[in-house]
Design a protein around this motif. Structure first.
Motif, PDB file in Angstrom:
ATOM      1  N   PHE A 225      74.567  96.886 -51.163  1.00 30.29           N
ATOM      2  CA  PHE A 225      73.439  96.419 -50.599  1.00 30.29           C
ATOM      3  C   PHE A 225      72.981  95.359 -51.644  1.00 30.29           C
ATOM      4  O   PHE A 225      71.785  95.223 -52.267  1.00 30.29           O
ATOM      5  N   PRO A 226      73.388  94.156 -51.610  1.00 30.07           N
ATOM      6  CA  PRO A 226      73.096  92.994 -52.874  1.00 30.07           C
ATOM      7  C   PRO A 226      71.714  92.350 -52.348  1.00 30.07           C
ATOM      8  O   PRO A 226      71.071  91.968 -53.220  1.00 30.07           O
ATOM      9  N   GLY A 227      71.172  92.633 -51.151  1.00 31.44           N
ATOM     10  CA  GLY A 227      70.082  91.890 -50.724  1.00 31.44           C
ATOM     11  C   GLY A 227      69.016  92.994 -50.109  1.00 31.44           C
ATOM     12  O   GLY A 227      68.077  92.654 -49.336  1.00 31.44           O
ATOM     13  N   ARG A 228      68.967  94.201 -50.824  1.00 25.28           N
ATOM     14  CA  ARG A 228      68.097  94.951 -50.165  1.00 25.28           C
ATOM     15  C   ARG A 228      66.816  95.072 -50.775  1.00 25.28           C
ATOM     16  O   ARG A 228      66.522  94.438 -51.891  1.00 25.28           O
ATOM     17  N   ASN A 229      65.892  95.555 -49.868  1.00 31.15           N
ATOM     18  CA  ASN A 229      64.461  95.799 -50.626  1.00 31.15           C
ATOM     19  C   ASN A 229      64.424  96.790 -51.760  1.00 31.15           C
ATOM     20  O   ASN A 229      65.094  97.652 -51.659  1.00 31.15           O
ATOM     21  N   SER A 230      63.664  96.290 -52.589  1.00 36.98           N
ATOM     22  CA  SER A 230      63.722  96.993 -53.882  1.00 36.98           C
ATOM     23  C   SER A 230      62.889  98.357 -53.938  1.00 36.98           C
ATOM     24  O   SER A 230      63.000  99.415 -54.660  1.00 36.98           O
TER      25      SER A 230
ATOM     26  N   TYR B 110      64.103 100.592 -51.551  1.00 37.53           N
ATOM     27  CA  TYR B 110      65.030 101.521 -51.420  1.00 37.53           C
ATOM     28  C   TYR B 110      66.004 101.893 -52.831  1.00 37.53           C
ATOM     29  O   TYR B 110      67.061 101.081 -52.905  1.00 37.53           O
ATOM     30  N   THR B 111      65.294 102.396 -53.751  1.00 38.98           N
ATOM     31  CA  THR B 111      65.998 102.662 -54.978  1.00 38.98           C
ATOM     32  C   THR B 111      66.924 103.533 -55.320  1.00 38.98           C
ATOM     33  O   THR B 111      67.044 104.281 -54.411  1.00 38.98           O
ATOM     34  N   TYR B 112      67.936 103.283 -56.151  1.00 40.73           N
ATOM     35  CA  TYR B 112      69.012 104.043 -56.346  1.00 40.73           C
ATOM     36  C   TYR B 112      68.567 105.635 -57.023  1.00 40.73           C
ATOM     37  O   TYR B 112      68.781 106.624 -56.406  1.00 40.73           O
ATOM     38  N   SER B 113      67.568 105.632 -57.774  1.00 35.48           N
ATOM     39  CA  SER B 113      66.935 106.661 -58.356  1.00 35.48           C
ATOM     40  C   SER B 113      66.234 107.481 -57.289  1.00 35.48           C
ATOM     41  O   SER B 113      66.119 108.571 -57.245  1.00 35.48           O
ATOM     42  N   GLY B 114      65.505 106.633 -56.169  1.00 35.60           N
ATOM     43  CA  GLY B 114      64.947 107.510 -55.137  1.00 35.60           C
ATOM     44  C   GLY B 114      66.002 108.131 -54.450  1.00 35.60           C
ATOM     45  O   GLY B 114      65.810 109.323 -53.871  1.00 35.60           O
ATOM     46  N   LEU B 115      67.309 107.515 -54.126  1.00 37.50           N
ATOM     47  CA  LEU B 115      68.282 108.337 -53.385  1.00 37.50           C
ATOM     48  C   LEU B 115      68.511 109.478 -54.309  1.00 37.50           C
ATOM     49  O   LEU B 115      68.888 110.554 -53.749  1.00 37.50           O
ATOM     50  N   THR B 116      69.026 109.437 -55.419  1.00 35.08           N
ATOM     51  CA  THR B 116      69.526 110.344 -56.248  1.00 35.08           C
ATOM     52  C   THR B 116      68.687 111.492 -56.673  1.00 35.08           C
ATOM     53  O   THR B 116      68.867 112.833 -56.381  1.00 35.08           O
ATOM     54  N   THR B 117      67.062 111.235 -56.525  1.00 35.70           N
ATOM     55  CA  THR B 117      66.146 112.097 -56.592  1.00 35.70           C
ATOM     56  C   THR B 117      66.469 113.131 -55.347  1.00 35.70           C
ATOM     57  O   THR B 117      66.030 114.332 -55.208  1.00 35.70           O
ATOM     58  N   ALA B 118      66.477 112.366 -54.082  1.00 33.42           N
ATOM     59  CA  ALA B 118      66.363 112.928 -52.814  1.00 33.42           C
ATOM     60  C   ALA B 118      67.588 113.951 -52.560  1.00 33.42           C
ATOM     61  O   ALA B 118      67.578 114.947 -51.680  1.00 33.42           O
TER      62      ALA B 118
ATOM     63  N   VAL C 296      72.604 104.279 -42.427  1.00 33.97           N
ATOM     64  CA  VAL C 296      71.211 103.808 -42.937  1.00 33.97           C
ATOM     65  C   VAL C 296      71.406 102.343 -43.046  1.00 33.97           C
ATOM     66  O   VAL C 296      70.176 101.662 -42.710  1.00 33.97           O
ATOM     67  N   GLY C 297      72.268 101.684 -43.480  1.00 27.57           N
ATOM     68  CA  GLY C 297      72.007  99.957 -43.566  1.00 27.57           C
ATOM     69  C   GLY C 297      72.192  99.518 -42.525  1.00 27.57           C
ATOM     70  O   GLY C 297      71.333  98.614 -42.330  1.00 27.57           O
ATOM     71  N   HIS C 298      72.963 100.013 -41.174  1.00 29.59           N
ATOM     72  CA  HIS C 298      72.679  99.401 -40.039  1.00 29.59           C
ATOM     73  C   HIS C 298      71.360  99.533 -39.423  1.00 29.59           C
ATOM     74  O   HIS C 298      70.900  98.535 -38.886  1.00 29.59           O
ATOM     75  N   GLU C 299      70.742 100.668 -39.870  1.00 30.85           N
ATOM     76  CA  GLU C 299      69.392 100.868 -39.129  1.00 30.85           C
ATOM     77  C   GLU C 299      68.296  99.982 -39.887  1.00 30.85           C
ATOM     78  O   GLU C 299      67.297  99.841 -39.120  1.00 30.85           O
ATOM     79  N   THR C 300      68.698  99.375 -40.911  1.00 30.43           N
ATOM     80  CA  THR C 300      67.439  98.971 -41.650  1.00 30.43           C
ATOM     81  C   THR C 300      67.851  97.402 -42.240  1.00 30.43           C
ATOM     82  O   THR C 300      67.118  96.864 -42.970  1.00 30.43           O
ATOM     83  N   GLY C 301      68.943  96.902 -41.144  1.00 27.91           N
ATOM     84  CA  GLY C 301      69.196  95.657 -41.766  1.00 27.91           C
ATOM     85  C   GLY C 301      69.830  95.323 -43.156  1.00 27.91           C
ATOM     86  O   GLY C 301      69.754  94.216 -43.725  1.00 27.91           O
ATOM     87  N   GLY C 302      70.634  96.254 -43.503  1.00 26.90           N
ATOM     88  CA  GLY C 302      71.176  96.258 -45.260  1.00 26.90           C
ATOM     89  C   GLY C 302      70.047  96.850 -46.118  1.00 26.90           C
ATOM     90  O   GLY C 302      69.836  96.286 -47.247  1.00 26.90           O
ATOM     91  N   LEU C 303      69.384  97.855 -45.570  1.00 24.00           N
ATOM     92  CA  LEU C 303      68.158  98.597 -46.680  1.00 24.00           C
ATOM     93  C   LEU C 303      67.199  97.157 -46.821  1.00 24.00           C
ATOM     94  O   LEU C 303      66.726  96.923 -47.852  1.00 24.00           O
ATOM     95  N   VAL C 304      66.725  96.602 -45.779  1.00 21.59           N
ATOM     96  CA  VAL C 304      65.915  95.474 -46.120  1.00 21.59           C
ATOM     97  C   VAL C 304      64.681  95.971 -45.508  1.00 21.59           C
ATOM     98  O   VAL C 304      63.521  95.635 -46.054  1.00 21.59           O
TER      99      VAL C 304
END
Length: 341
Positions: A149-154, A156-164, A191-199
């Motif tokens: 996700f090179p263009g993702r919205n900030s 959607y953090t990696y730490s948020g995902l790993t916490t979840a 989820v990338g598809h649902e959000t336009g690449g986590l945007v």
């Protein structure tokens, strides 16, 4: 862009730009203009961020070298305030308890005791860099996540995902190493598809907002008729889904749906809730589809099959498949069969 729940971090001293600000901490939330020090430099956040290391991602502006102050190289300063009963805490706050140990807030709370309310607090290893929980044990590394996700919205953090991940410990931890990676790739592709690449954090078609209130439910729509629009990685929508997800996660999302667009970990948890527990228009959960060999196509059916599958929208199906193939390649695993629906 949504504004996160912030753990306030003092700005660098205006008297001396070379004095280091408070050390960056991986569990803290920073919003635009907040400053932290890391590896001998002061850094200023450009926008909402959590867990994204200064200097390695494009959300921090380098403010130059610094010395003295509270500069920390690891981002795990042990200079945290003492816990106080009755004080409001937000997700990511770190406190020192009366036993001399540190705890990080996993959920907002009004000052619950860290050693009693384990839903709201987790032990924090000061200086060890091991928090949030599960970070480092996920089959997708942060570098791979950023590549996906090179263009993702900030938000959607990696730490948020790993916490979840603690909410559903079977996710990407069931079956062989190949199956674990295939499930992670399948989830992230969808989820990338649902959000336009986590945007996108929220549904873009605002005209739909008033349509997601099923007033026939006994609990109704206490947050307002137009409050249950799509949010987060799975674009959670409808009052009954907010209630069901909130009940499962122990969070009052029916009354506080905005938490899904302001708290990264909660947003990710709603996505994992659907993935691991809901069949949608399909016959199995997406989790079961991947761990039991039914294939990626069945995950599409469980998420949006009534609209896309059986020739409903082959272009959307192919888009999901393309993402899954790409992500599986990044993780170095085959896709398996039954890709389409």
């Amino acid at each position: 862009m949504a504004v996160g729940l912030a753990v306030l971090v003092p700005l660098a001293s205006t008297a001396s730009a070379a004095t280091c600000a408070t050390a960056w901490n991986s569990s803290s939330v920073y919003t635009g203009s907040m400053t932290a020090s890391y590896n001998g430099h002061n850094w200023q956040a450009k926008w909402w961020t959590q867990g994204e290391t200064p200097g390695t991602v494009d959300v921090w502006a380098d403010q130059g070298t610094c010395s003295g102050g509270s500069n920390g190289g690891s981002g795990d300063s042990c200079n945290y305030p003492a816990w106080a009963a009755g004080r409001n805490y937000v997700t990511g706050d770190i406190v020192k308890y009366t036993d001399g140990k540190y705890y990080v807030a996993e959920h907002d709370n009004p000052g619950y005791d860290p050693v009693i309310s384990t839903w709201y607090w987790e032990p924090y290893t000061c200086g060890g860099g091991t928090n949030p929980p599960n970070n480092g044990s996920f089959v997708v590394s942060e570098a791979q996540f950023n590549r996906m996700f090179p263009g993702r919205n900030s938000f959607y953090t990696y730490s948020g995902l790993t916490t979840a991940l603690s909410a559903y410990p079977g996710f990407a931890k069931t079956g062989s190493d190949t199956v674990k990676k295939q499930e992670a790739a399948a989830f992230l592709a969808n989820v990338g598809h649902e959000t336009g690449g986590l945007v996108h954090i929220v549904e873009q078609n605002t005209a739909n907002y008033p349509h997601y209130c099923d007033a026939s439910k006994s609990y109704g729509c206490p947050a307002g008729q137009a409050a249950y629009y799509g949010r987060g990685p799975i674009q959670l929508s409808w009052n009954y889904n907010y209630k069901a997800a909130g009940d499962a996660l122990g969070i009052n999302l029916l009354n506080n749906p905005n938490l899904v667009q302001t708290d990264s970990a909660i947003a990710w948890k709603t996505g994992l809730w659907y993935w691991n527990t809901q069949t949608g228009p399909g016959t199995m959960t997406p989790h079961n589809a991947m761990v039991n060999g039914s294939g990626f196509g069945e995950t599409i059916r469980s998420i949006n099959g009534s609209i896309e599958c059986n020739g409903g929208n082959p272009g959307q199906v192919q888009s999901r498949i393309n993402s899954y193939q790409n992500f599986a390649a990044i993780l170095g695993v085959p896709t398996g069969g039954n890709l389409s629906c």
